[in-house]
Design a protein around this motif. Structure first.
Motif, PDB file in Angstrom:
ATOM      1  N   UNK A 121      40.642  32.455  58.395  1.00 26.27           N
ATOM      2  CA  UNK A 121      41.142  32.819  57.064  1.00 26.27           C
ATOM      3  C   UNK A 121      40.121  32.481  55.972  1.00 26.27           C
ATOM      4  N   UNK A 122      39.385  31.366  56.158  1.00 29.69           N
ATOM      5  CA  UNK A 122      38.333  31.011  55.198  1.00 29.69           C
ATOM      6  C   UNK A 122      37.231  32.071  55.196  1.00 29.69           C
ATOM      7  N   UNK A 123      36.791  32.451  56.378  1.00 32.58           N
ATOM      8  CA  UNK A 123      35.762  33.481  56.477  1.00 32.58           C
ATOM      9  C   UNK A 123      36.271  34.813  55.956  1.00 32.58           C
ATOM     10  N   UNK A 124      37.532  35.119  56.253  1.00 32.46           N
ATOM     11  CA  UNK A 124      38.149  36.343  55.750  1.00 32.46           C
ATOM     12  C   UNK A 124      38.185  36.339  54.229  1.00 32.46           C
ATOM     13  N   UNK A 125      38.473  35.191  53.647  1.00 33.28           N
ATOM     14  CA  UNK A 125      38.517  35.069  52.190  1.00 33.28           C
ATOM     15  C   UNK A 125      37.126  35.320  51.588  1.00 33.28           C
ATOM     16  N   UNK A 126      36.104  34.732  52.184  1.00 28.73           N
ATOM     17  CA  UNK A 126      34.749  34.895  51.665  1.00 28.73           C
ATOM     18  C   UNK A 126      34.260  36.336  51.794  1.00 28.73           C
ATOM     19  N   UNK A 127      34.515  36.955  52.955  1.00 25.43           N
ATOM     20  CA  UNK A 127      34.090  38.350  53.134  1.00 25.43           C
ATOM     21  C   UNK A 127      34.910  39.296  52.263  1.00 25.43           C
ATOM     22  N   UNK A 128      36.169  38.950  52.005  1.00 25.05           N
ATOM     23  CA  UNK A 128      36.987  39.782  51.119  1.00 25.05           C
ATOM     24  C   UNK A 128      36.456  39.744  49.694  1.00 25.05           C
ATOM     25  N   UNK A 129      35.917  38.598  49.285  1.00 25.58           N
ATOM     26  CA  UNK A 129      35.290  38.526  47.968  1.00 25.58           C
ATOM     27  C   UNK A 129      34.080  39.458  47.913  1.00 25.58           C
ATOM     28  N   UNK A 130      33.307  39.502  49.014  1.00 26.75           N
ATOM     29  CA  UNK A 130      32.177  40.424  49.081  1.00 26.75           C
ATOM     30  C   UNK A 130      32.678  41.877  49.057  1.00 26.75           C
ATOM     31  N   UNK A 131      33.760  42.163  49.781  1.00 25.40           N
ATOM     32  CA  UNK A 131      34.352  43.501  49.761  1.00 25.40           C
ATOM     33  C   UNK A 131      34.851  43.880  48.378  1.00 25.40           C
ATOM     34  N   UNK A 132      35.385  42.906  47.645  1.00 26.39           N
ATOM     35  CA  UNK A 132      35.837  43.140  46.278  1.00 26.39           C
ATOM     36  C   UNK A 132      34.669  43.596  45.408  1.00 26.39           C
ATOM     37  N   UNK A 133      33.535  42.918  45.524  1.00 24.37           N
ATOM     38  CA  UNK A 133      32.373  43.297  44.719  1.00 24.37           C
ATOM     39  C   UNK A 133      31.812  44.659  45.142  1.00 24.37           C
ATOM     40  N   UNK A 134      31.888  44.989  46.439  1.00 21.04           N
ATOM     41  CA  UNK A 134      31.481  46.314  46.895  1.00 21.04           C
ATOM     42  C   UNK A 134      32.362  47.402  46.308  1.00 21.04           C
ATOM     43  N   UNK A 135      33.680  47.142  46.262  1.00 25.39           N
ATOM     44  CA  UNK A 135      34.613  48.116  45.693  1.00 25.39           C
ATOM     45  C   UNK A 135      34.408  48.257  44.188  1.00 25.39           C
ATOM     46  N   UNK A 136      34.143  47.148  43.512  1.00 31.56           N
ATOM     47  CA  UNK A 136      33.883  47.205  42.062  1.00 31.56           C
ATOM     48  C   UNK A 136      32.586  47.966  41.794  1.00 31.56           C
ATOM     49  N   UNK A 137      31.581  47.773  42.638  1.00 33.76           N
ATOM     50  CA  UNK A 137      30.327  48.535  42.516  1.00 33.76           C
ATOM     51  C   UNK A 137      30.614  50.032  42.616  1.00 33.76           C
ATOM     52  N   UNK A 138      31.466  50.411  43.568  1.00 34.80           N
ATOM     53  CA  UNK A 138      31.841  51.822  43.722  1.00 34.80           C
ATOM     54  C   UNK A 138      32.546  52.327  42.464  1.00 34.80           C
ATOM     55  N   UNK A 139      33.427  51.517  41.903  1.00 36.46           N
ATOM     56  CA  UNK A 139      34.142  51.921  40.688  1.00 36.46           C
ATOM     57  C   UNK A 139      33.180  52.122  39.514  1.00 36.46           C
ATOM     58  N   UNK A 140      32.239  51.211  39.359  1.00 32.63           N
ATOM     59  CA  UNK A 140      31.293  51.293  38.239  1.00 32.63           C
ATOM     60  C   UNK A 140      30.411  52.534  38.370  1.00 32.63           C
ATOM     61  N   UNK A 141      29.853  52.755  39.556  1.00 35.24           N
ATOM     62  CA  UNK A 141      28.972  53.914  39.751  1.00 35.24           C
ATOM     63  C   UNK A 141      29.746  55.231  39.623  1.00 35.24           C
ATOM     64  N   UNK A 142      30.987  55.253  40.087  1.00 38.80           N
ATOM     65  CA  UNK A 142      31.804  56.464  39.952  1.00 38.80           C
ATOM     66  C   UNK A 142      32.119  56.736  38.491  1.00 38.80           C
ATOM     67  N   UNK A 143      32.417  55.690  37.732  1.00 39.34           N
ATOM     68  CA  UNK A 143      32.686  55.854  36.299  1.00 39.34           C
ATOM     69  C   UNK A 143      31.457  56.381  35.567  1.00 39.34           C
ATOM     70  N   UNK A 144      30.302  55.826  35.898  1.00 37.52           N
ATOM     71  CA  UNK A 144      29.062  56.290  35.267  1.00 37.52           C
ATOM     72  C   UNK A 144      28.749  57.734  35.670  1.00 37.52           C
ATOM     73  N   UNK A 145      29.019  58.070  36.923  1.00 34.38           N
ATOM     74  CA  UNK A 145      28.815  59.452  37.368  1.00 34.38           C
ATOM     75  C   UNK A 145      29.730  60.420  36.647  1.00 34.38           C
ATOM     76  N   UNK A 146      30.980  60.001  36.406  1.00 34.01           N
ATOM     77  CA  UNK A 146      31.906  60.843  35.653  1.00 34.01           C
ATOM     78  C   UNK A 146      31.471  60.980  34.204  1.00 34.01           C
TER      79      UNK A 146
END
Length: 195
Positions: free
Chosen positions: A80-105
């Motif tokens: 669960x600790x490792x899952x929490x840490x990797x989920x934080x990384x996944x969160x930043x990956x998803x936010x990166x996708x949101x930012x680039x998609x917004x800029x593309x729009x």
């Protein structure tokens, strides 16, 4: 719901979302289904925000979430600790996708307004100062590739929505992983009556 079950449920939800993000990003390379030279494709497609950000980076925590909550007290908490840490990384990956998609729009598509040169109509004042997203009558300024504005708006919007959903799910898993790490995953224990 137990933290282990919640983790597995979130992991199962992230897989189809990541696949859809990868497919949407790949489709952006082929405006209106046409194969174009790389210099005639919108710049924000080349940041791989759907393939890497909302796709592969989110798959890492998703794989681990499916295994979190396994047998054994130490394995549960460490998983669960490792899952929490990797989920934080996944969160930043998803936010990166949101930012680039917004800029593309915001930037709009790279297209030929009829003079043979590929330009961004928003940068060359072909469009008015108001956003082209809400004024569909200006979309026909782009002559080639045909329907490129609709193609880009649809796919960037899909990527934006997928990134937002993945960010929420990863954030939920960060909190779930914290609870699972501190408190352990709950499991039903069978009690047998001794006569």
């Amino acid at each position: 719901m137990c933290t282990g079950k919640c983790s597995k449920c979130i992991g199962r939800l992230l897989f189809p979302l990541g696949l859809c993000a990868i497919i949407a990003n790949i489709l952006l390379y082929f405006p209106n289904g046409e194969v174009l030279d790389p210099d005639k494709i919108t710049d924000f497609v080349w940041y791989f925000h759907g393939i890497l950000g909302a796709g592969l980076i989110v798959y890492l925590p998703a794989f681990l979430m499916l295994g979190a909550g396994g047998e054994g007290c130490c394995a549960n908490r460490c998983g669960m600790l490792l899952s929490m840490l990797l989920s934080a990384m996944g969160f930043f990956g998803a936010v990166y996708c949101m930012i680039m998609s917004s800029l593309g729009l915001e930037q709009g598509p790279l297209c030929d307004p009829g003079d043979g040169d590929y330009v961004y109509p928003s940068e060359t004042r072909h469009w008015s100062k108001e956003s082209y997203l809400f004024n569909q009558t200006t979309w026909d300024i782009c002559k080639k590739p045909k329907n490129v504005v609709l193609w880009n708006v649809t796919l960037f919007s899909i990527l934006l929505a997928i990134g937002a959903l993945e960010a929420v799910l990863c954030l939920i898993q960060v909190l779930n992983g914290l609870c699972g790490c501190l408190c352990g995953t709950c499991k039903r224990q069978r009690w047998t009556d001794v006569a």
